[in-house]
Write a protein that holds these residues in place. Structure first.
Motif, PDB file in Angstrom:
ATOM      1  N   GLY A   1       0.787  -1.226   0.000  1.00 12.01           N
ATOM      2  CA  GLY A   1       0.000   0.000   0.000  1.00 12.01           C
ATOM      3  C   GLY A   1       0.818   1.274   0.000  1.00 12.01           C
ATOM      4  O   GLY A   1       0.341   2.318  -0.410  1.00 12.01           O
ATOM      5  N   GLU A   2       2.035   1.210   0.490  1.00 17.66           N
ATOM      6  CA  GLU A   2       2.886   2.394   0.553  1.00 17.66           C
ATOM      7  C   GLU A   2       4.289   1.891   0.868  1.00 17.66           C
ATOM      8  O   GLU A   2       4.463   0.735   1.277  1.00 17.66           O
ATOM      9  CB  GLU A   2       2.393   3.337   1.657  1.00 17.66           C
ATOM     10  CG  GLU A   2       2.340   2.603   2.980  1.00 17.66           C
ATOM     11  CD  GLU A   2       1.700   3.386   4.115  1.00 17.66           C
ATOM     12  OE1 GLU A   2       2.126   4.515   4.345  1.00 17.66           O
ATOM     13  OE2 GLU A   2       0.812   2.819   4.760  1.00 17.66           O
ATOM     14  N   PRO A   3       5.280   2.755   0.678  1.00 11.63           N
ATOM     15  CA  PRO A   3       6.637   2.302   0.994  1.00 11.63           C
ATOM     16  C   PRO A   3       6.745   1.975   2.482  1.00 11.63           C
ATOM     17  O   PRO A   3       6.189   2.672   3.322  1.00 11.63           O
ATOM     18  CB  PRO A   3       7.495   3.523   0.649  1.00 11.63           C
ATOM     19  CG  PRO A   3       6.678   4.333  -0.307  1.00 11.63           C
ATOM     20  CD  PRO A   3       5.251   4.108   0.094  1.00 11.63           C
ATOM     21  N   ILE A   4       7.429   0.897   2.790  1.00 12.99           N
ATOM     22  CA  ILE A   4       7.646   0.565   4.202  1.00 12.99           C
ATOM     23  C   ILE A   4       9.036   1.089   4.580  1.00 12.99           C
ATOM     24  O   ILE A   4      10.010   0.837   3.875  1.00 12.99           O
ATOM     25  CB  ILE A   4       7.482  -0.950   4.480  1.00 12.99           C
ATOM     26  CG1 ILE A   4       7.665  -1.239   5.972  1.00 12.99           C
ATOM     27  CG2 ILE A   4       8.404  -1.828   3.633  1.00 12.99           C
ATOM     28  CD1 ILE A   4       7.161  -2.612   6.415  1.00 12.99           C
ATOM     29  N   ASN A   5       9.079   1.831   5.679  1.00 13.61           N
ATOM     30  CA  ASN A   5      10.368   2.371   6.103  1.00 13.61           C
ATOM     31  C   ASN A   5      11.176   1.278   6.799  1.00 13.61           C
ATOM     32  O   ASN A   5      10.638   0.273   7.255  1.00 13.61           O
ATOM     33  CB  ASN A   5      10.153   3.577   7.026  1.00 13.61           C
ATOM     34  CG  ASN A   5       9.175   3.268   8.130  1.00 13.61           C
ATOM     35  OD1 ASN A   5       8.075   2.795   7.861  1.00 13.61           O
ATOM     36  ND2 ASN A   5       9.572   3.488   9.362  1.00 13.61           N
ATOM     37  N   GLU A   6      12.465   1.514   6.878  1.00 12.83           N
ATOM     38  CA  GLU A   6      13.380   0.491   7.370  1.00 12.83           C
ATOM     39  C   GLU A   6      13.056   0.060   8.803  1.00 12.83           C
ATOM     40  O   GLU A   6      13.052  -1.128   9.133  1.00 12.83           O
ATOM     41  CB  GLU A   6      14.806   1.047   7.285  1.00 12.83           C
ATOM     42  CG  GLU A   6      15.842   0.014   7.575  1.00 12.83           C
ATOM     43  CD  GLU A   6      17.017   0.060   6.606  1.00 12.83           C
ATOM     44  OE1 GLU A   6      17.102   0.995   5.781  1.00 12.83           O
ATOM     45  OE2 GLU A   6      17.842  -0.863   6.691  1.00 12.83           O
ATOM     46  N   GLU A   7      12.751   1.057   9.644  1.00 14.30           N
ATOM     47  CA  GLU A   7      12.476   0.755  11.046  1.00 14.30           C
ATOM     48  C   GLU A   7      11.269  -0.176  11.191  1.00 14.30           C
ATOM     49  O   GLU A   7      11.301  -1.156  11.933  1.00 14.30           O
ATOM     50  CB  GLU A   7      12.179   2.079  11.737  1.00 14.30           C
ATOM     51  CG  GLU A   7      12.523   2.118  13.185  1.00 14.30           C
ATOM     52  CD  GLU A   7      12.122   3.475  13.752  1.00 14.30           C
ATOM     53  OE1 GLU A   7      12.072   4.477  12.983  1.00 14.30           O
ATOM     54  OE2 GLU A   7      11.831   3.508  14.955  1.00 14.30           O
ATOM     55  N   ALA A   8      10.214   0.142  10.455  1.00 12.75           N
ATOM     56  CA  ALA A   8       8.998  -0.681  10.528  1.00 12.75           C
ATOM     57  C   ALA A   8       9.280  -2.082   9.982  1.00 12.75           C
ATOM     58  O   ALA A   8       8.806  -3.088  10.524  1.00 12.75           O
ATOM     59  CB  ALA A   8       7.870  -0.023   9.728  1.00 12.75           C
ATOM     60  N   TRP A   9      10.051  -2.145   8.923  1.00 12.34           N
ATOM     61  CA  TRP A   9      10.403  -3.440   8.322  1.00 12.34           C
ATOM     62  C   TRP A   9      11.098  -4.331   9.359  1.00 12.34           C
ATOM     63  O   TRP A   9      10.741  -5.500   9.548  1.00 12.34           O
ATOM     64  CB  TRP A   9      11.313  -3.210   7.108  1.00 12.34           C
ATOM     65  CG  TRP A   9      11.484  -4.391   6.196  1.00 12.34           C
ATOM     66  CD1 TRP A   9      10.803  -4.623   5.033  1.00 12.34           C
ATOM     67  CD2 TRP A   9      12.383  -5.499   6.352  1.00 12.34           C
ATOM     68  NE1 TRP A   9      11.233  -5.803   4.459  1.00 12.34           N
ATOM     69  CE2 TRP A   9      12.196  -6.362   5.247  1.00 12.34           C
ATOM     70  CE3 TRP A   9      13.327  -5.851   7.311  1.00 12.34           C
ATOM     71  CZ2 TRP A   9      12.912  -7.541   5.070  1.00 12.34           C
ATOM     72  CZ3 TRP A   9      14.045  -7.030   7.149  1.00 12.34           C
ATOM     73  CH2 TRP A   9      13.836  -7.868   6.036  1.00 12.34           C
ATOM     74  N   HIS A  10      12.077  -3.745  10.054  1.00 11.67           N
ATOM     75  CA  HIS A  10      12.822  -4.538  11.041  1.00 11.67           C
ATOM     76  C   HIS A  10      11.953  -4.927  12.232  1.00 11.67           C
ATOM     77  O   HIS A  10      12.049  -6.037  12.743  1.00 11.67           O
ATOM     78  CB  HIS A  10      14.071  -3.792  11.512  1.00 11.67           C
ATOM     79  CG  HIS A  10      15.167  -3.849  10.492  1.00 11.67           C
ATOM     80  ND1 HIS A  10      15.790  -5.023  10.140  1.00 11.67           N
ATOM     81  CD2 HIS A  10      15.707  -2.890   9.709  1.00 11.67           C
ATOM     82  CE1 HIS A  10      16.691  -4.778   9.196  1.00 11.67           C
ATOM     83  NE2 HIS A  10      16.645  -3.494   8.911  1.00 11.67           N
ATOM     84  N   TRP A  11      11.100  -4.013  12.638  1.00  7.89           N
ATOM     85  CA  TRP A  11      10.222  -4.340  13.764  1.00  7.89           C
ATOM     86  C   TRP A  11       9.338  -5.537  13.416  1.00  7.89           C
ATOM     87  O   TRP A  11       9.184  -6.475  14.194  1.00  7.89           O
ATOM     88  CB  TRP A  11       9.365  -3.126  14.137  1.00  7.89           C
ATOM     89  CG  TRP A  11       8.545  -3.386  15.367  1.00  7.89           C
ATOM     90  CD1 TRP A  11       8.927  -3.211  16.670  1.00  7.89           C
ATOM     91  CD2 TRP A  11       7.215  -3.936  15.397  1.00  7.89           C
ATOM     92  NE1 TRP A  11       7.919  -3.609  17.520  1.00  7.89           N
ATOM     93  CE2 TRP A  11       6.856  -4.061  16.771  1.00  7.89           C
ATOM     94  CE3 TRP A  11       6.296  -4.332  14.429  1.00  7.89           C
ATOM     95  CZ2 TRP A  11       5.616  -4.557  17.176  1.00  7.89           C
ATOM     96  CZ3 TRP A  11       5.072  -4.831  14.832  1.00  7.89           C
ATOM     97  CH2 TRP A  11       4.743  -4.938  16.200  1.00  7.89           C
ATOM     98  N   TYR A  12       8.808  -5.493  12.203  1.00  6.19           N
ATOM     99  CA  TYR A  12       7.926  -6.550  11.708  1.00  6.19           C
ATOM    100  C   TYR A  12       8.710  -7.869  11.622  1.00  6.19           C
ATOM    101  O   TYR A  12       8.271  -8.913  12.103  1.00  6.19           O
ATOM    102  CB  TYR A  12       7.476  -6.118  10.311  1.00  6.19           C
ATOM    103  CG  TYR A  12       6.251  -6.762   9.698  1.00  6.19           C
ATOM    104  CD1 TYR A  12       5.216  -7.285  10.450  1.00  6.19           C
ATOM    105  CD2 TYR A  12       6.116  -6.784   8.294  1.00  6.19           C
ATOM    106  CE1 TYR A  12       4.092  -7.833   9.825  1.00  6.19           C
ATOM    107  CE2 TYR A  12       5.005  -7.312   7.673  1.00  6.19           C
ATOM    108  CZ  TYR A  12       3.994  -7.842   8.445  1.00  6.19           C
ATOM    109  OH  TYR A  12       2.885  -8.367   7.821  1.00  6.19           O
ATOM    110  N   ASN A  13       9.873  -7.773  11.045  1.00  7.17           N
ATOM    111  CA  ASN A  13      10.714  -8.956  10.850  1.00  7.17           C
ATOM    112  C   ASN A  13      11.151  -9.565  12.196  1.00  7.17           C
ATOM    113  O   ASN A  13      11.060 -10.773  12.403  1.00  7.17           O
ATOM    114  CB  ASN A  13      11.942  -8.542  10.031  1.00  7.17           C
ATOM    115  CG  ASN A  13      12.786  -9.732   9.616  1.00  7.17           C
ATOM    116  OD1 ASN A  13      12.251 -10.755   9.198  1.00  7.17           O
ATOM    117  ND2 ASN A  13      14.091  -9.610   9.741  1.00  7.17           N
TER     118      ASN A  13
END
Ligand code: WTA
Length: 635
Positions: A373-385
């Motif tokens: 839906g939109e670009p995912i920022n690095e911080e959110a990506w890592h939190w999710y991962n």
């Protein structure tokens, strides 16, 4: 079929090469298997991006609901098709099997027929995320009517615009909806919208909240009594491959929303094939996409893609923060979800909460995580991962659009090594290119440009309802012989794509696409407003928030200005919906304009983003002096 389920990177490249070397042959092979055709195609593909015209599987006859439902009845009739999780966690979940779904869709199709709906008619669906929404969508497809789902967070004005644009004869809605601890009077919104929609002669109403509502005699009917007396048999209407399946509205940078038109066979083949591969769905997995069916993600990856694969698709009525911020993780644990697909804005909101919400739940069922839906920022990506996937679940950052119908750029889990913030590689059959501003293709790696697609794929939108010229102008005119996405992207040293964001005046707020023009039109309705300009600015949860620069006819006192701010947001809520409200409203005596009178949004965007140090050359502006004024009182 050997190429149906890709398992490693080499295989991806192999299949990819095959798919672009001979797309017709490739998609024909996919279409040959796993689907039920009443008649096969005469021609796989004909296309001309200049007209533009794209036709897939011409001459084929089918009904998509037979592929979503009937085809699974013998093998999987008792398996859960739709797993409904209500807003209130105390209310039991509903497991709707393929056989039950079959009966319910047929009953609904009979009701639609009894109310005069036939092939080609448009039906507007304005419902919360309850099973009847999926049933209504499928019932339309069964009868050959064109569904136009409108997100039930849109206002009455937005609803009536969409109903009138597509000429819907019928609206399917509910008495109300639950949203966290609130209820929303959906029927009231529909009643108001229909004051402006003379073409609607029938409203079917689902009872969801036992609400006190008005029923207009001769027009409005409670749906349940009609369903109860309807047969659970309904022979599916046999459709042509290129018959319209649905219209779904998306915001444009100018003017009214665009009714993107999708057709039947190509959409079916592509959503089925992408679902299977992008989520690596295995039989009996439980798949959950948190989107709303009011958006394309819900169409393609809650309803069609999963059901075409005989999957179990979770449908969640509620919101991520009710009864608390642990709700998503509670549901993952409760239903042992295997694939989880959500939006960066939800991830960012959840990442702000105490980790305990995630840690106290057993998320070990998860295998694949998705974002869209939109670009995912690095911080959110890592939190999710780290916290949701425990570093064991590949994250598929899927880039695509309402217009593309299905996922276009994405990793294939366990095959494509992921890279935070990168959607990575084109999906099978997709040929992306980067273009420069002069219309030349940018070759090589480590480059950025405007993202275009140079060859048709099966689920590309065929037109804008009622306005083919606008379809051509918006998507096929910026670059010759290309579909232009409206997004910018860069390609790294290994050929991975990273989507950098919109290059037009569409702003994505919490994953919702909003055009600036309709918001400005709404603001300008306020009697005290002379002119306005809306831009996006970075927001740590919503991705972008909206900043309005407003010129008042007469500058009032502070208190008067505060009232005007409130009233502007009220008008926006009425015209579009609460999602389009402005976070900041700055009053100004002028807007920076070019000598030809065009608002220089680039400057306003920088000021809104608090990045006004280097505005570049502003001396060519018509009114450079306003820039200092605006900078000086920026919020
Ligand atoms: C944006 C949603 C970055 C993009 C399926 C696109 C993304 C618009 C991604 C379409 C992603 C979607 N990374 N940006 N993974 N996915 N977008 O029509 O700007 O609601 O053009 O379709 O969302 O939004 P739409």
């Amino acid at each position: 079929m050997s190429n149906y389920h890709i398992k490693h990177l080499e295989e991806y490249y192999q299949v990819y090469r095959k798919s672009v070397r001979n797309p017709e042959l490739f998609w024909e092979e996919v279409a040959e298997e796993h689907f039920l055709w009443h008649k096969k195609w005469d021609n796989v593909l004909s296309w001309d991006f200049k007209k533009p015209e794209v036709k897939w599987f011409e001459g084929a006859k089918l009904n998509i609901t037979e592929n979503c439902i009937d085809r699974h009845l013998h093998t999987r009739g008792n398996r859960t098709a739709i797993l409904f999780e209500p807003n209130n966690p105390e209310e039991p979940a509903q497991h709707i099997s393929y056989s039950q779904l079959h009966a319910r869709v047929n009953q609904m199709a009979n009701v639609l027929k009894s109310k005069g709906i036939k092939k080609g008619d448009r039906v507007c669906i304005y419902l919360p995320m309850i099973p009847e929404l999926a049933v209504a969508v499928l019932a339309c497809a069964r009868i050959g009517a064109i569904h136009s789902v409108v997100f039930a967070g849109f206002s009455s004005t937005a609803l009536s615009t969409r109903i009138n644009d597509c000429g819907a004869k019928m609206v399917i809605t509910s008495d109300g909806s639950y949203r966290g601890d609130k209820t929303i009077d959906l029927k009231g919104i529909v009643d108001k919208a229909l004051d402006d929609c003379p073409g609607v002669n029938c409203v079917l109403v689902v009872n969801r909240i036992n609400g006190e509502i008005n029923m207009k005699s001769g027009r409005d009917y409670w749906i349940q009594p009609l369903l109860d007396k309807s047969s659970s048999d309904f022979p599916a209407e046999i459709m042509d491959a290129e018959d319209p399946l649905f219209i779904l509205y998306t915001s444009g940078s100018t003017g009214k929303p665009k009714g993107m038109l999708h057709t039947t066979a190509g959409y079916m083949v592509y959503t089925a094939y992408t679902f299977k591969n992008v989520f690596q769905y295995k039989q009996d997995d439980v798949y959950w996409c948190t989107a709303d069916i009011g958006w394309i993600t819900g169409h393609s990856y809650i309803i069609y893609g999963p059901l075409l694969n005989g999957a179990t698709s979770v449908m969640f009525e509620g919101v991520p923060h009710y009864p608390d911020f642990g709700r998503f993780w509670e549901i993952v644990e409760k239903h042992k979800v295997n694939q989880f697909y959500t939006a960066p804005t939800a991830i960012r909101a959840l990442a702000k909460q105490h980790l305990d919400f995630v840690e106290k739940r057993d998320l070990s069922s998860l295998k694949v995580l998705g974002t869209v839906g939109e670009p995912i920022n690095e911080e959110a990506w890592h939190w999710y991962n780290d916290n949701v996937g425990k570093k064991k679940c590949p994250i598929v950052d899927t880039w695509w659009q309402t217009e593309t119908g299905g996922i276009m750029i994405t990793p294939i889990p366990f095959a494509t090594p992921t890279k935070p913030t990168y959607a990575t590689l084109p999906f099978i059959g997709i040929q992306p290119v980067l273009m420069d501003e002069n219309g030349a293709e940018i070759h090589g790696n480590q480059v950025d440009g405007r993202l275009c697609i140079k060859f048709p794929w099966p689920s590309i939108a065929r037109s804008i309802w009622g306005d083919h010229q606008r379809f051509k102008d918006t998507y096929f005119s910026a670059f010759e012989n290309m579909y232009f996405t409206g997004d910018g992207a860069l390609r790294d040293e290994v050929g991975y794509y990273r989507i950098t964001g919109r290059v037009d005046d569409v702003i994505i707020v919490s994953g919702h696409n909003l055009g600036t023009a309709p918001i400005e039109d709404a603001i300008n309705e306020h009697p005290a407003v002379a002119e306005s300009a809306v831009v996006g600015f970075p927001h740590d949860v919503k991705g972008n928030a909206l900043y309005g620069f407003v010129i008042l006819k007469e500058t009032g006192e502070g208190r008067v200005q505060d009232n005007v701010r409130k009233e502007i947001n009220q008008i926006i809520t009425e015209h579009i919906g609460p999602i389009a409200k402005l976070d900041k409203i700055q009053f100004t005596s002028g807007l920076p304009k070019t000598r030809s009178g065009k608002i220089m949004r680039r400057i306003l965007r920088k000021i809104a983003a608090r990045d006004a140090e280097n505005l570049g050359d502003i001396s060519t502006l018509l009114n450079p002096e306003v820039v200092d004024e605006i900078k000086g009182s920026a919020m």
